[in-house]
Design an enzyme around this catalytic site. Structure first.
Site, PDB file in Angstrom:
ATOM      1  N   ALA A 154      37.154  30.798  34.443  1.00  0.00           N
ATOM      2  CA  ALA A 154      36.611  31.372  35.673  1.00  0.00           C
ATOM      3  C   ALA A 154      35.660  32.503  35.312  1.00  0.00           C
ATOM      4  CB  ALA A 154      37.735  31.887  36.564  1.00  0.00           C
ATOM      5  N   LYS A 155      34.488  32.489  35.926  1.00  0.00           N
ATOM      6  CA  LYS A 155      33.502  33.549  35.670  1.00  0.00           C
ATOM      7  C   LYS A 155      33.777  34.668  36.683  1.00  0.00           C
ATOM      8  CE  LYS A 155      28.511  34.142  34.855  1.00  0.00           C
ATOM      9  NZ  LYS A 155      28.577  34.476  33.418  1.00  0.00           N
ATOM     10  N   ALA A 156      34.729  35.510  36.327  1.00  0.00           N
ATOM     11  CA  ALA A 156      35.234  36.535  37.240  1.00  0.00           C
ATOM     12  C   ALA A 156      34.766  37.917  36.823  1.00  0.00           C
ATOM     13  CB  ALA A 156      36.760  36.490  37.286  1.00  0.00           C
TER      14      ALA A 156
END
Length: 313
Positions: A154-156
């Site tokens: 996840a690109k969080a």
């Protein structure tokens, strides 16, 4: 004048794109985002792998239980509309989904989910000469997180606190970037880039199991390399393989394909961009600059040239 920003389905002025100081994202890093480029190609303005980026945004939000009230097609259309409205023929695109003001505390489920899309002009991420001359980097003292701590796929927003530490230390040490190792000491990635090692005309890159972000530019370079007859292996890479590599290069939306000339003051190869790196650059820029797109990676947008008037109803 700064371009308008898309916010929850409508456009607002740049200066009105605000969030409250008690927004959950400020206190707990609860956001997911993408970095995408629109290129002014020879065939017209085009976004590189737009649908794949927006699908990753949707997937990242799902991991964090953030319900985006727009489907994939609506989000893709919103990006196109934002670029066309901006008048920028080439730009960087930042979609971000965040949790806004609501109950304070770690539990975010009752905080509203807000979606923004912004665009701006942005040059070479690692410097104007980096694509040709390469960059000096260091192995970071901070590792990538262990699996099953943060979801690395996840690109969080919160994940990038780790990356910021790496980047700041590199700058303080007169380097352009840091290379992180995994928790068991294998090569992972840069603070905002994936990494390729070239040895004997084979390309090596870390597997996703080492908590790397599976980059979209990374996947593109793998495809381009294999088309040109190179073997590409996803495998665990020991640190010392960096120092003895024939070539090293970063990939990413911002970094594109950037050669590495030194690591920890070890000269890599000849100390300048190597032939495999240049071939990968040429193949990549054939798509994003010349607009030659056999893979259907480009989404063309209608941004008039300076001498072409906009169509009005």
């Amino acid at each position: 004048m700064e371009p308008d920003i898309w916010y929850n389905g409508e456009f607002i002025d740049h200066e009105d794109a605000e969030i409250h100081v008690l927004s959950h994202v400020i206190h707990y890093g609860s956001s997911v985002f993408e970095g995408i480029r629109c290129y002014d190609t020879d065939q017209g303005s085009a976004v590189f792998r737009l649908e794949e980026h927006m699908q990753r945004l949707v997937d990242s939000a799902k991991v964090y239980r953030m319900d985006i009230p727009f489907d994939l097609d609506e989000l893709v259309e919103a990006v196109v509309d934002t670029i066309e409205r901006s008048g920028l023929r080439g730009c960087y695109i930042r979609p971000v989904v965040l949790r806004g003001e609501g109950p304070m505390g770690v539990n975010p489920l009752d905080n509203p989910v807000e979606t923004f899309i912004a665009v701006w002009e942005w040059g070479e991420y690692l410097g104007e000469e980096a694509l040709e001359k390469g960059v000096d980097v260091e192995v970071a003292s901070w590792n990538r997180m262990a699996p099953n701590t943060f979801p690395a796929m996840a690109k969080a927003g919160g994940n990038y606190l780790n990356a910021s530490l790496v980047k700041m230390n590199a700058i303080k040490n007169d380097k352009m970037e840091g290379i992180m190792l995994s928790t068991d000491g294998y090569v992972a990635e840069g603070s905002g880039e994936n990494l390729f090692v070239v040895k004997n005309d084979t390309l090596y890159t870390a597997p996703t199991g080492l908590s790397i972000l599976p980059g979209i530019t990374r996947a593109s370079i793998i495809a381009l390399a294999e088309e040109r007859g190179y073997e590409v292996e996803e495998k665990k890479i020991p640190r010392e393989a960096l120092y003895t590599a024939d070539e090293l290069f970063f990939t990413g939306t911002a970094a594109e394909v950037t050669p590495i000339r030194t690591v920890d003051d070890y000269t890599i190869g000849s100390g300048s961009r190597g032939p495999v790196t240049k071939e990968m650059q040429d193949a990549f820029f054939e798509v994003v600059e010349k607009g030659h797109d056999p893979h259907d990676w480009l989404t063309f947008v209608d941004v008039p040239t300076a001498d072409e008037p906009e169509m009005t109803a």
